[in-house]
Design an enzyme around this catalytic site. Structure first.
Site, PDB file in Angstrom:
ATOM      1  N   GLY A 283       0.838  -1.042   0.053  1.00 15.80           N
ATOM      2  CA  GLY A 283       0.150  -0.008  -0.046  1.00 15.80           C
ATOM      3  C   GLY A 283       0.848   1.241   0.151  1.00 15.80           C
ATOM      4  O   GLY A 283       1.961   1.271  -0.517  1.00 15.80           O
ATOM      5  N   CYS A 284       0.308   2.211   0.580  1.00 10.77           N
ATOM      6  CA  CYS A 284       0.881   3.636   0.315  1.00 10.77           C
ATOM      7  C   CYS A 284       2.203   3.922   1.181  1.00 10.77           C
ATOM      8  O   CYS A 284       2.875   4.795   0.904  1.00 10.77           O
ATOM      9  CB  CYS A 284      -0.073   4.845   0.978  1.00 10.77           C
ATOM     10  SG  CYS A 284      -1.648   4.977  -0.182  1.00 10.77           S
ATOM     11  N   ASN A 285       2.373   3.017   2.242  1.00 11.68           N
ATOM     12  CA  ASN A 285       3.730   3.000   3.118  1.00 11.68           C
ATOM     13  C   ASN A 285       4.681   2.390   2.286  1.00 11.68           C
ATOM     14  O   ASN A 285       6.013   2.435   2.823  1.00 11.68           O
ATOM     15  CB  ASN A 285       3.524   2.588   4.334  1.00 11.68           C
ATOM     16  CG  ASN A 285       2.824   1.141   4.364  1.00 11.68           C
ATOM     17  OD1 ASN A 285       1.653   1.001   4.492  1.00 11.68           O
ATOM     18  ND2 ASN A 285       3.880   0.135   4.476  1.00 11.68           N
TER      19      ASN A 285
END
Length: 369
Positions: free
Chosen positions: A149-151
């Site tokens: 995901g975004c991390n």
């Protein structure tokens, strides 16, 4: 909430540097109003969600218009995966080639390629396809991070920095490729509307190399940002708050963002940064530059309040959200590019890179220019 801190510590020995980076997007972009009109969305709650998102435009790869409905044609899961592959290869190759051009390097100089994505699934992954598309050496070491995901950009940078530190003088590239429009489901629900109003398409390539002279003394600066330390904070109680899983009703994968995500992230932001700075002698007030993921308007506000930052500190985070939406793993690199283009970074400045995503997780890195 229960939390578990990841192992942390200053990178020992040769410290890798971020040399430069480049970004790429699909050719077409749309305002929030244009998307609403294109899909004929009249629900006032959904229209309000789009128009109050602090996003002006997003680059997207939308399907062709169906002549029978006058709306973008519905896409099957197979078509979405094909879009992820084709759009991702195009964006990723463009970002990689532009990054090498900025460095004055060639594809033959690349010794390691790490590709990151969460908006589709490929086997073989983007790394193999980008090697073939761009002519990178067949002997190039490579890896793929999928589904974090975004991390994931900072998860990948941890691995890239580790590879660079053990291969001094060799060039490593981290490539974040997110075709978020390949993960859209249009079903008139608020769950899908939250996602559809937020994410945009984009790719970013980051070049990392450790000096081949054994590394610079800790006090020496210049030549790109030196990566000093990573720290992560896993918020296990919020494991399901952000997820990408199978929607049985739609027969497709779909994103889910819990309404409490901004508060979960904000409530733990201080703990994550404190873990990063612990043992370094660096205080939060010593940080000159904050490069934070453009997770959404409420997420940005929550991080700003809980860390005591200003709108100026997060100006690039806010402007990337305004101009691109949330670009998932590559968002913070778009902000990093804007910071460098601004020309305000000085040798010796300290910076914090910060991203957040499924897990729920907050990832951080400490750098010095």
């Amino acid at each position: 909430m229960t939390t578990a801190e990841a192992p942390t510590g200053l990178l020992a020995g040769t410290r890798p540097r971020i040399l430069d980076l480049a970004t790429a997007t699909p050719p077409l972009s749309y305002s929030q109003s244009e998307i609403l009109d294109l899909y004929g969305i009249s629900d006032p709650r959904i229209r309000s969600l789009f128009t109050n998102s602090a996003i002006d435009r997003r680059h997207l790869t939308l399907p062709p218009i169906d002549p029978d409905t006058g709306r973008p044609r519905p896409e099957s899961q197979g078509e979405l995966l094909a879009k992820h592959r084709e759009s991702g290869i195009a964006m990723g190759s463009a970002a990689l080639q532009d990054c090498l051009k900025k460095l004055g390097a060639s594809v033959d100089d690349v010794g390691y390629l790490m590709c990151v994505t969460s908006t589709g699934f490929l086997t073989p992954g983007f790394s193999a396809r980008i090697v073939r598309e761009t002519g990178l050496p067949r002997t190039c070491a490579r890896a793929d991070i999928v589904g974090m995901g975004c991390n994931a950009g900072l998860n990948a940078l941890t691995a890239v920095a580790g590879w660079a530190a053990t291969h001094p003088g060799q060039l490593a590239i981290m490539l974040c490729v997110e075709a978020c429009s390949a993960a859209y489901v249009f079903d008139d629900t608020m769950r899908s509307a939250v996602v559809n109003s937020l994410f945009g398409d984009g790719a970013a390539a980051l070049a990392v190399r450790a000096d081949d002279d054994g590394g610079h003394p800790s006090g020496e600066t210049g030549g790109g940002a030196q990566i000093l330390k990573f720290a992560g904070l896993l918020i296990t109680e919020a494991l399901e708050a952000m997820r990408y899983d199978w929607d049985e009703d739609q027969g497709k994968f779909s994103f889910f963002l819990d309404r409490d995500v901004p508060y979960v992230v904000g409530a733990h932001a201080e703990q994550a940064v404190d873990a990063l700075l612990a043992g370094t002698g660096v205080r939060r007030t010593d940080i000159a530059h904050w490069v934070v993921h453009s997770g959404g308007k409420k997420v940005i506000d929550s991080v700003m309040v809980n860390l005591g930052l200003t709108r100026h500190d997060l100006r690039h985070t806010v402007s990337v959200l305004r101009d691109h939406g949330n670009l998932s793993s590559g968002s913070f690199l778009f902000s990093y590019r804007r910071l460098l283009d601004e020309g305000v970074v000085r040798p010796g400045d300290l910076g914090v890179l910060m991203s957040m995503g499924p897990g729920s997780t907050i990832e951080t890195a400490l750098v010095r220019w």
